[in-house]
Design an enzyme around this catalytic site. Sequence first.
Site, short mmCIF file in Angstrom:
data_model
loop_
_atom_site.label_atom_id
_atom_site.label_comp_id
_atom_site.label_asym_id
_atom_site.label_seq_id
_atom_site.Cartn_x
_atom_site.Cartn_y
_atom_site.Cartn_z
N CYS A 257 0.81 -1.22 0.00
CA CYS A 257 0.00 0.00 0.00
C CYS A 257 0.85 1.28 0.00
CB CYS A 257 -0.92 0.00 1.21
SG CYS A 257 -2.09 -1.37 1.20
N1 LIG Z 1 -2.52 -5.93 2.26
C1 LIG Z 1 -3.00 -4.84 2.83
O1 LIG Z 1 -2.62 -4.49 3.94
C2 LIG Z 1 -4.08 -4.00 2.15
C3 LIG Z 1 -4.80 -3.09 2.94
C4 LIG Z 1 -5.77 -2.31 2.34
C5 LIG Z 1 -5.99 -2.43 0.97
N2 LIG Z 1 -5.25 -3.31 0.23
C6 LIG Z 1 -5.56 -3.41 -1.20
O2 LIG Z 1 -6.33 -4.57 -1.41
C7 LIG Z 1 -6.01 -5.15 -2.67
C8 LIG Z 1 -5.57 -6.58 -2.48
O3 LIG Z 1 -4.40 -6.60 -1.70
P1 LIG Z 1 -3.88 -7.90 -0.97
O4 LIG Z 1 -2.80 -7.45 -0.03
O5 LIG Z 1 -5.01 -8.68 -0.42
O6 LIG Z 1 -3.24 -8.67 -2.21
P2 LIG Z 1 -2.84 -10.23 -2.27
O7 LIG Z 1 -1.84 -10.35 -3.34
O8 LIG Z 1 -2.50 -10.71 -0.89
O9 LIG Z 1 -4.18 -10.96 -2.71
C9 LIG Z 1 -4.76 -10.80 -3.95
C10 LIG Z 1 -5.30 -12.14 -4.41
O10 LIG Z 1 -5.98 -11.95 -5.67
C11 LIG Z 1 -5.74 -13.11 -6.47
N3 LIG Z 1 -6.02 -12.79 -7.87
C12 LIG Z 1 -5.27 -12.11 -8.75
N4 LIG Z 1 -5.91 -11.99 -9.92
C13 LIG Z 1 -7.10 -12.61 -9.78
C14 LIG Z 1 -8.20 -12.82 -10.64
N5 LIG Z 1 -8.21 -12.34 -11.88
N6 LIG Z 1 -9.25 -13.51 -10.17
C15 LIG Z 1 -9.26 -14.00 -8.91
N7 LIG Z 1 -8.24 -13.80 -8.04
C16 LIG Z 1 -7.18 -13.13 -8.48
C17 LIG Z 1 -4.30 -13.47 -6.17
O11 LIG Z 1 -4.03 -14.81 -6.47
C18 LIG Z 1 -4.23 -13.19 -4.66
O12 LIG Z 1 -4.55 -14.34 -3.90
C19 LIG Z 1 -4.94 -4.24 -3.28
O13 LIG Z 1 -5.55 -3.29 -4.08
C20 LIG Z 1 -4.34 -3.56 -2.06
O14 LIG Z 1 -3.79 -2.32 -2.40
C21 LIG Z 1 -4.31 -4.12 0.80
#
Ligand SMILES: NC(=O)c1ccc[n+]([C@@H]2O[C@H](COP(=O)([O-])OP(=O)(O)OC[C@H]3O[C@@H](n4cnc5c(N)ncnc54)[C@H](O)[C@@H]3O)[C@@H](O)[C@H]2O)c1
Length: 415
Positions: A257
């Site tokens: 992030c």
């Molecule tokens: N990690 C954090 O602390 C956090 C906090 C707030 C917001 N976010 C936001 O949330 C979003 C996700 O972040 P995250 O940390 O969970 O990412 P992550 O990489 O941990 O998880 C994302 C998941 O999406 C899956 N994926 C990718 N393409 C896909 C598709 N086409 N269909 C189905 N699944 C698919 C991946 O395999 C993965 O398991 C991002 O935009 C991030 O900026 C993250």
Amino acid sequence: MKLGIVGLGYVGLPLALAFAEAGNDVVGLDTDPAKLADLAAGRSYIEDVDDASLAALAPRLHPSADYTDLEDCAAVILCVPTPLSNSREPDLSYLREASAQVAAHLQPGQLVVLESTSYPGTTREELLPALAAYGGAVGVDFFLAFSPERIDPGRSDHSIRTTPKLVGGITPACTDRARALYEQICDTVEVVSSPETAELAKLLENIFRSVNIALVNEISQLCDRLGIDVWEVVDAAATKPFGFMRFDPGPGMGGHCLPVDPFYLAFKAREHDFYPEFVELAGKVNQAQPEFCVRRIERALNGARKPVNGSKILILGASYKPGIGDTRESPALRIMALLSELGAELSYHDPFVPELAALGLRSVDLDTALADTDLLAIVTAHPGVDHAAAVHAVPLAIDFRGVTRGLDADNVERL
Ligand SMILES: NC(=O)c1ccc[n+]([C@@H]2O[C@H](COP(=O)([O-])OP(=O)(O)OC[C@H]3O[C@@H](n4cnc5c(N)ncnc54)[C@H](O)[C@@H]3O)[C@@H](O)[C@H]2O)c1
């Protein structure tokens, strides 16, 4: 009700479990076969989710790689990655792929919510046309909203339930449906007038942190020149009960992030001939912090008449924050890459990160490594690690997290 969560990572899996706990059936869709296999075997891959809670909710969580499973869901929430490309531009490829699939399986009356962080306009400019091509009129035939995820992995004083949820729909009917959805799992749902407001609010929250971390990191560099203890300065400033919010200095900024979000905002701003200098400057200062840390390591070794080249340097903590194994954009990786270029004999210990494939390293046994190291660098201070004992076991240590403060040891330097 039955709903679908697309993307079962740090954001999606805890969210899926929160909805399952509230009594819903949840289709958890992911394209990563390893994650689906773990879930099928009852293994959690997210530190904040233990196997026991996964097992308890397993009957209501249906992991899947098949988008047709979303067709009997009343709502679909997208939690896919929104990283940066190699040229530091927003990479919306995951979002586009997922939204094309969700659109192809869209059902009349379905609510689609985007939770992934992105620049203002993403919901309206990317998702709306994709869904409208399949689903008719928004607010009538289908419903679309943005609701930013505010999860902070590793945090235990707030949960999905206690963190107010922002919701901004394309139309008032979209907002109403999204609000009703999240009221199941959040004590407070705050409605805003548009998805763009919710999208920018999320970026503001993260950029606020980025700017403040940059400020305190810059102060740490100044303190180094002035010979003042930055930790004591921050402690002192934090005694003010108003007008000051504490941020601690460190080796730099990591995660999916804070290092990424400013670039999303800058990208959108550029489209409008606007250059958010403050935001970009914060990114620049934070990105330079690992180099400052490496200079401190060089100086510490120099004091012991040793060059970096050939010295055994043990990095303690490789993930970007305590208590989790996420190494995305971790400053530890940058520090290790720079030390490696200088010829250091590097090893690392991290109870949450068994391997750093890109660097060709595996986490070493701490006690064994401590017995044969020239310098220990505490980069991320994980819970359960005895930092005092580690410092006492080595000839020289440097602490970028302030965890050795108060320790009776003259072989340790601090940021
Ligand atoms: N990690 C954090 O602390 C956090 C906090 C707030 C917001 N976010 C936001 O949330 C979003 C996700 O972040 P995250 O940390 O969970 O990412 P992550 O990489 O941990 O998880 C994302 C998941 O999406 C899956 N994926 C990718 N393409 C896909 C598709 N086409 N269909 C189905 N699944 C698919 C991946 O395999 C993965 O398991 C991002 O935009 C991030 O900026 C993250």
